[in-house]
Design an enzyme around this catalytic site. Structure first.
Site, PDB file in Angstrom:
ATOM      1  N   SER A  70     -27.252 -29.301  21.297  1.00 48.43           N
ATOM      2  CA  SER A  70     -25.983 -29.602  21.962  1.00 48.43           C
ATOM      3  C   SER A  70     -25.271 -30.755  21.269  1.00 48.43           C
ATOM      4  CB  SER A  70     -26.217 -29.989  23.425  1.00 48.43           C
ATOM      5  OG  SER A  70     -26.602 -28.884  24.171  1.00 48.43           O
TER       6      SER A  70
ATOM      7  N   ARG B 268     -22.054 -38.037  24.815  1.00 48.96           N
ATOM      8  CA  ARG B 268     -22.766 -37.726  26.066  1.00 48.96           C
ATOM      9  C   ARG B 268     -21.786 -37.410  27.203  1.00 48.96           C
ATOM     10  NH1 ARG B 268     -28.623 -38.638  26.302  1.00 48.96           N
ATOM     11  NH2 ARG B 268     -29.246 -38.145  28.438  1.00 48.96           N
TER      12      ARG B 268
ATOM     13  N   HIS C  61     -20.886 -33.904  26.540  1.00 49.52           N
ATOM     14  CA  HIS C  61     -22.061 -33.100  26.874  1.00 49.52           C
ATOM     15  C   HIS C  61     -22.090 -32.774  28.372  1.00 49.52           C
ATOM     16  CE1 HIS C  61     -26.580 -32.920  27.529  1.00 49.52           C
ATOM     17  NE2 HIS C  61     -26.403 -32.001  26.612  1.00 49.52           N
TER      18      HIS C  61
END
Ligand SMILES: C/C1=C2N=C(/C=C3N=C(/C(C)=C4\N[C@@](C)([C@@H]5N=C1[C@](C)(CCC(=O)O)[C@H]5CC(=O)O)[C@@](C)(CC(=O)O)[C@@H]4CCC(=O)O)[C@@](C)(CC(=O)O)[C@@H]\3CCC(=O)O)C(C)(C)[C@@H]/2CCC(=O)O
Length: 221
Positions: free
Chosen positions: A27, A50, A53
């Protein structure tokens, strides 16, 4: 591609990756490949990755603004044991405690029994009134606002009125009423603390948790 738990040729379920660390690795590699982070400070890249994400939107980077000292200030505060002050339980719940470098407290006052009366007396939301209970923890804190625009407006009012200054504000409220305006106000305010914002309507608890978790993980680097 490694197969998932269902490897039978009879199954209608396609093979899938079931190795957690490998899923994360892939990812983050995809995000690094697809997101344009070049306008952001170098030390903010892992934080923004993040955040992306958590929501699946690589174009989030374009709306993200990170003040130049925000990441260093946040990580200094976390290492020194500063609390993380959250507007919503969703934010507080998502923070991975084992990542925090100094056993930092994670505080959400939204459900304190005093808050409904404070909100009624002030004619405001519970989310905003809950910040009145932050006063003695605000100095040097990491503030994580992932849901409520009124909480971010209230924080700015408190700072204007002379409240202690947090080390950093993750200003990531979401929605259609006040979200964009509260984040614009944070960035434009002459007394603005160090900050991370996503301009516009996007934001949210999960994204805010992603930012805190990345900051905490970065403390070990
Ligand atoms: C206007 C509010 C908005 N809430 C949004 C999105 C989500 N909120 C969820 C939940 C469970 C909660 N939201 C409250 C914070 C509640 N939400 C509001 C308020 C009415 C006002 C906030 C503001 O405008 O600044 C707020 C209540 C208050 O008086 O402060 C919550 C406390 C409501 C409650 O349970 O009583 C609660 C927070 C629970 C917690 O502590 O974790 C959602 C999960 C929605 C749902 O239940 O379906 C969702 C989560 C989004 C996220 O990622 O955080 C908006 C979109 C932010 C919206 C404000 C903007 C708008 O409507 O345009």
């Amino acid at each position: 591609m490694s197969a998932g738990p269902t490897e039978s040729t009879q199954s209608a379920v396609p093979s899938y990756i079931a190795d957690g660390p490998e899923i994360y690795r892939r990812s983050f590699a995809i995000i690094r490949d697809e997101a344009d982070l070049t306008h952001l400070p170098e030390d903010a890249h892992d934080v923004v990755i993040r955040m992306i994400h958590s929501c699946g939107m690589v174009d989030l980077a374009a709306d993200t603004e990170v003040s130049p000292g925000a990441i260093a200030a946040a990580q200094r505060a976390l290492r020194a044991g500063a609390p993380v002050l959250c507007d919503a339980e969703m934010v507080a719940s998502g923070i991975t405690r084992r990542f925090l470098p100094a056993g930092n407290e994670v505080i959400c006052t939204l459900n304190d029994p005093r808050v409904p009366d404070l909100a009624a007396a002030q004619g405001t939301t519970r989310s905003a009134a809950a910040l009145d209970l932050w006063h003695d923890r605000l100095d040097g804190a990491v503030v994580a606002i992932g849901n409520a625009p009124t909480a971010l407006f209230r924080l700015l009012e408190m700072i204007e009125a002379g409240a202690p200054r947090p080390a950093v504000v993750l200003g990531l409220p979401v929605g259609f009423v006040g979200a964009m305006e509260s984040k614009a106000a944070l960035v434009a305010h002459p007394a603005s603390p160090e900050h991370v914002v996503v301009h516009g309507r996007r934001g949210g608890s999960a994204m805010t948790v992603g930012a805190v978790n990345a900051l905490a993980l970065g403390c070990a680097a």
